[in-house]
Structures are given as structure tokens and as C-alpha cells.
Design an enzyme around this catalytic site. Sequence first.
Site, PDB file in Angstrom:
ATOM      1  N   ARG A  79      27.072  -9.685  28.178  1.00 24.81           N
ATOM      2  CA  ARG A  79      25.622  -8.955  27.817  1.00 24.81           C
ATOM      3  C   ARG A  79      24.744  -9.528  29.095  1.00 24.81           C
ATOM      4  O   ARG A  79      24.019  -8.393  29.589  1.00 24.81           O
ATOM      5  CB  ARG A  79      25.241  -9.226  26.490  1.00 24.81           C
ATOM      6  CG  ARG A  79      23.909  -8.228  26.396  1.00 24.81           C
ATOM      7  CD  ARG A  79      23.444  -8.388  24.786  1.00 24.81           C
ATOM      8  NE  ARG A  79      22.874  -9.862  24.667  1.00 24.81           N
ATOM      9  CZ  ARG A  79      22.731 -10.078  23.277  1.00 24.81           C
ATOM     10  NH1 ARG A  79      22.601  -9.213  22.386  1.00 24.81           N
ATOM     11  NH2 ARG A  79      22.332 -11.270  23.203  1.00 24.81           N
ATOM     12  N   GLU A 122      15.373  -1.981  14.630  1.00 27.53           N
ATOM     13  CA  GLU A 122      16.097  -3.086  14.423  1.00 27.53           C
ATOM     14  C   GLU A 122      14.683  -4.315  13.980  1.00 27.53           C
ATOM     15  O   GLU A 122      13.644  -3.965  13.778  1.00 27.53           O
ATOM     16  CB  GLU A 122      16.627  -3.567  15.781  1.00 27.53           C
ATOM     17  CG  GLU A 122      15.739  -3.712  16.827  1.00 27.53           C
ATOM     18  CD  GLU A 122      16.347  -4.120  18.141  1.00 27.53           C
ATOM     19  OE1 GLU A 122      17.804  -4.768  18.223  1.00 27.53           O
ATOM     20  OE2 GLU A 122      16.063  -3.413  19.256  1.00 27.53           O
ATOM     21  N   TYR A 160      17.392 -12.698  29.464  1.00 29.66           N
ATOM     22  CA  TYR A 160      17.762 -14.014  29.010  1.00 29.66           C
ATOM     23  C   TYR A 160      18.860 -13.860  27.872  1.00 29.66           C
ATOM     24  O   TYR A 160      19.409 -12.725  27.652  1.00 29.66           O
ATOM     25  CB  TYR A 160      16.529 -14.602  28.127  1.00 29.66           C
ATOM     26  CG  TYR A 160      16.221 -14.078  26.963  1.00 29.66           C
ATOM     27  CD1 TYR A 160      15.650 -12.660  26.755  1.00 29.66           C
ATOM     28  CD2 TYR A 160      16.451 -14.695  25.653  1.00 29.66           C
ATOM     29  CE1 TYR A 160      15.338 -12.122  25.913  1.00 29.66           C
ATOM     30  CE2 TYR A 160      16.167 -13.893  24.545  1.00 29.66           C
ATOM     31  CZ  TYR A 160      15.337 -12.870  24.574  1.00 29.66           C
ATOM     32  OH  TYR A 160      15.107 -12.164  23.392  1.00 29.66           O
ATOM     33  N   LEU A 218      18.878  -3.421  20.768  1.00 33.47           N
ATOM     34  CA  LEU A 218      19.952  -4.553  21.392  1.00 33.47           C
ATOM     35  C   LEU A 218      21.094  -4.653  20.827  1.00 33.47           C
ATOM     36  O   LEU A 218      21.291  -4.476  19.770  1.00 33.47           O
ATOM     37  CB  LEU A 218      19.280  -5.784  21.526  1.00 33.47           C
ATOM     38  CG  LEU A 218      19.863  -6.895  22.159  1.00 33.47           C
ATOM     39  CD1 LEU A 218      19.450  -6.752  23.771  1.00 33.47           C
ATOM     40  CD2 LEU A 218      19.399  -8.305  21.695  1.00 33.47           C
ATOM     41  N   LYS A 261      18.249  -7.131  27.572  1.00 28.33           N
ATOM     42  CA  LYS A 261      17.840  -8.132  27.067  1.00 28.33           C
ATOM     43  C   LYS A 261      16.690  -8.822  28.059  1.00 28.33           C
ATOM     44  O   LYS A 261      16.989  -9.844  28.664  1.00 28.33           O
ATOM     45  CB  LYS A 261      18.765  -9.233  26.651  1.00 28.33           C
ATOM     46  CG  LYS A 261      18.217 -10.062  25.697  1.00 28.33           C
ATOM     47  CD  LYS A 261      19.256 -10.810  24.845  1.00 28.33           C
ATOM     48  CE  LYS A 261      19.002 -12.003  23.940  1.00 28.33           C
ATOM     49  NZ  LYS A 261      18.265 -11.736  22.762  1.00 28.33           N
ATOM     50  N   ARG A 306       2.744 -11.397  45.256  1.00 24.46           N
ATOM     51  CA  ARG A 306       2.901 -10.315  44.174  1.00 24.46           C
ATOM     52  C   ARG A 306       2.990  -9.068  44.870  1.00 24.46           C
ATOM     53  O   ARG A 306       2.152  -8.552  45.362  1.00 24.46           O
ATOM     54  CB  ARG A 306       1.839 -10.309  43.165  1.00 24.46           C
ATOM     55  CG  ARG A 306       1.609  -9.437  42.082  1.00 24.46           C
ATOM     56  CD  ARG A 306       0.494  -9.772  41.081  1.00 24.46           C
ATOM     57  NE  ARG A 306       0.548  -8.997  39.953  1.00 24.46           N
ATOM     58  CZ  ARG A 306       0.027  -7.747  39.873  1.00 24.46           C
ATOM     59  NH1 ARG A 306      -0.728  -7.139  40.894  1.00 24.46           N
ATOM     60  NH2 ARG A 306      -0.012  -6.729  38.691  1.00 24.46           N
TER      61      ARG A 306
HETATM   62  N1  PMP Z   1      17.672  -7.386  18.476  1.00 24.68           N
HETATM   63  C1  PMP Z   1      16.825  -7.881  18.997  1.00 24.68           C
HETATM   64  C2  PMP Z   1      15.725  -7.319  19.487  1.00 24.68           C
HETATM   65  C3  PMP Z   1      16.922  -9.240  19.510  1.00 24.68           C
HETATM   66  O1  PMP Z   1      16.016  -9.932  20.026  1.00 24.68           O
HETATM   67  C4  PMP Z   1      18.120  -9.923  19.064  1.00 24.68           C
HETATM   68  C5  PMP Z   1      18.434 -11.671  19.296  1.00 24.68           C
HETATM   69  N2  PMP Z   1      18.265 -11.748  20.552  1.00 24.68           N
HETATM   70  C6  PMP Z   1      19.097  -9.316  18.316  1.00 24.68           C
HETATM   71  C7  PMP Z   1      18.902  -8.001  17.941  1.00 24.68           C
HETATM   72  C8  PMP Z   1      20.283  -9.889  18.122  1.00 24.68           C
HETATM   73  O2  PMP Z   1      21.383 -10.080  19.088  1.00 24.68           O
HETATM   74  P1  PMP Z   1      22.312 -11.366  19.032  1.00 24.68           P
HETATM   75  O3  PMP Z   1      23.029 -11.259  17.697  1.00 24.68           O
HETATM   76  O4  PMP Z   1      23.014 -11.092  20.393  1.00 24.68           O
HETATM   77  O5  PMP Z   1      21.429 -12.614  18.968  1.00 24.68           O
END
Ligand code: PMP
Length: 287
Positions: free
Chosen positions: A52, A183, A33, A207, A151, A101
Site C-alpha cells: 500500500r 469508514e 504513512y 482507505l 494514505k 515554500r
Molecule cells: N481507514 C482509515 C481512514 C484509516 O486511517 C485506517 C488506519 N490507518 C484504516 C481505514 C484501516 O487500515 P489498516 O487496516 O490498514 O490499518
Amino acid sequence: MTRTVYLNGEYLSETEAKVSIFDRAFLMADGVYEVTSVLGGKLIDFGGHLKRLERSLNELDMKKPAAFDDLLEIHRKLVELNGIDEGLIYLQVTRGAPGDRDFAFPDPETTEPTLVLFTQNKPGLADNPTAKKGIKVISIDDIRWGRRDIKTVQLLYPSMGKMMAKKAGADDAWMVEDGFVTEGTSNNAYIVKDGKIITRNLSTDILHGITRAAVLKFAREAQMIVEERPFTVDEAKDADEAFFTSASAFVMPVVEIDGTAIGGGSVGQVATRLREIYLEESIKAGV
Ligand code: PMP
């Protein structure tokens, strides 16, 4: 008001859009997503989000759901149809619904990906009062899988992390692995010490935030010093400032970690300045 959403080539009322029970994202979290913010009716950092998305799809051998030019058109049309001035657009691509499935990936020749987009109206997104008082975080173990750079829609642990924070009287959680902050549950984490902005380096551990990339670029352009390396919770407690970045919160100050006030418990200058620069520059570049 019911929204108009997008599902596999059609613009539908949110009450009419239906996905198969055999969809791989429903059964196996086999989907990726993106979330793009909308400010002044314009898409923020759209190019970065599309890039991305392409990377996430490639890493998982997933078929592109549509030409990337078409994705821009779909985003714009949803903004228009739903009258969004400030808000978010959520896009999800799944490996589709093979009709049964099975752990093995379905043949991409016969199973088309599912493509869903919907808007979330958020008036006041840019002028969020929380950015003036900052938020509180707790630290929790990072027990997610090893490909956090993709993601995917496997968001159960981040959801649990937000609930753990809520239960502890905080707003969010920063995840920790081998003693270092990876993070936030849905954002990238930063501290500021002696004028230096410190944030974890890119790898498969986090991410690759689109907001992170833009904010670090603006910071360097403003002659700020950026150090991309892991930091500990103790370093965060001892920092002058802390903040996080994400596409939905932009730059958000953090004023407490595990009950310890950071920078005297008030919002710092660096985070405030970076928020201003980010909003100003990215609104200018919006599409
Ligand atoms: N880390 C994680 C785990 C996230 O879910 C997100 C937001 N989707 C981010 C960092 C920040 O990424 P972005 O700046 O692209 O929203």
C-alpha cells in the site's frame, strides 16, 4: 526511556532527530504513512503495508525513499533497538525539504524524500480489554477530500472527528457521505445482519485497509458470507453486530451508534470470532 528512531539513513535518539521547517509534509501535508503492528516481536501484515505504501507513493508521483528490502530491515532493527514485544511502527515518507515554500513539486533529482520511522510500545495490544466490551461511535459528515484511498498525513478532520466523539461521550466516529457510512476516522466499518458481514466496497471513497483485506479473507475461508456494499446508519442501528478493523486495534466490536445499542449493546460472536482468527493467523504469519 528515550526511543531510538530512524531518520534518513540514521538511527538516532528521538531527541536528536530533526526535520527541516521546509519539509513538504510540515508545510503542505505532502506525505504518506503506514502503521504496522508488532506482536511477539514480529511484524504483522508487513507485505500488505509495503504494497500500500508503494501504491500511495505512485499515486502522488513520489520517489521511493529506500529499497523495499531495506525497509523491512529498518523495521526489524527498530523493534530490536527499542525492545518492542507488542506495539506499533509508524513510517512516514514526505516529498522532502526543497529549502523554500512553493506549491509546485520540487525536482525529485535534487530534493530527496524524507523517511522517518518510530516505534510505539503498547504492551497488552493483542489482549486489549476494550475488545471484550466494545466501543461507542457517533456518526459525522465525511467532509474529507476525494482520494481517501491514498494514505496521506492529512489527518486533521479524522482528529476533529475523534474529538467530536469524545465530546459526545463516545469513543470514535463513523463518517457518512450521501447517506452511507464511508469508514471510521482511522478504521474500516462493518455491520453483521442475519449472519452476513457487510462492509463498504473498495473505491477512492475509503482507505483500502490491510486488516480489512486479511479479515475478509479469513471470514470467507471460515465460510462466512461477506457483502461488500455501502450501508446506512439506520442499517447499523438495526444490525445484529457492528465492528471495525485497523492495524492498531485489529477487530474491535462496536456496541452503540448515535446512542442506539447495537445487538443489545453487547459484543457479538462474529466480531469476537474474527478477532480470534485474525490474531491467531496473522501472528503465525508475522515476519
Ligand atoms: N481507514 C482509515 C481512514 C484509516 O486511517 C485506517 C488506519 N490507518 C484504516 C481505514 C484501516 O487500515 P489498516 O487496516 O490498514 O490499518
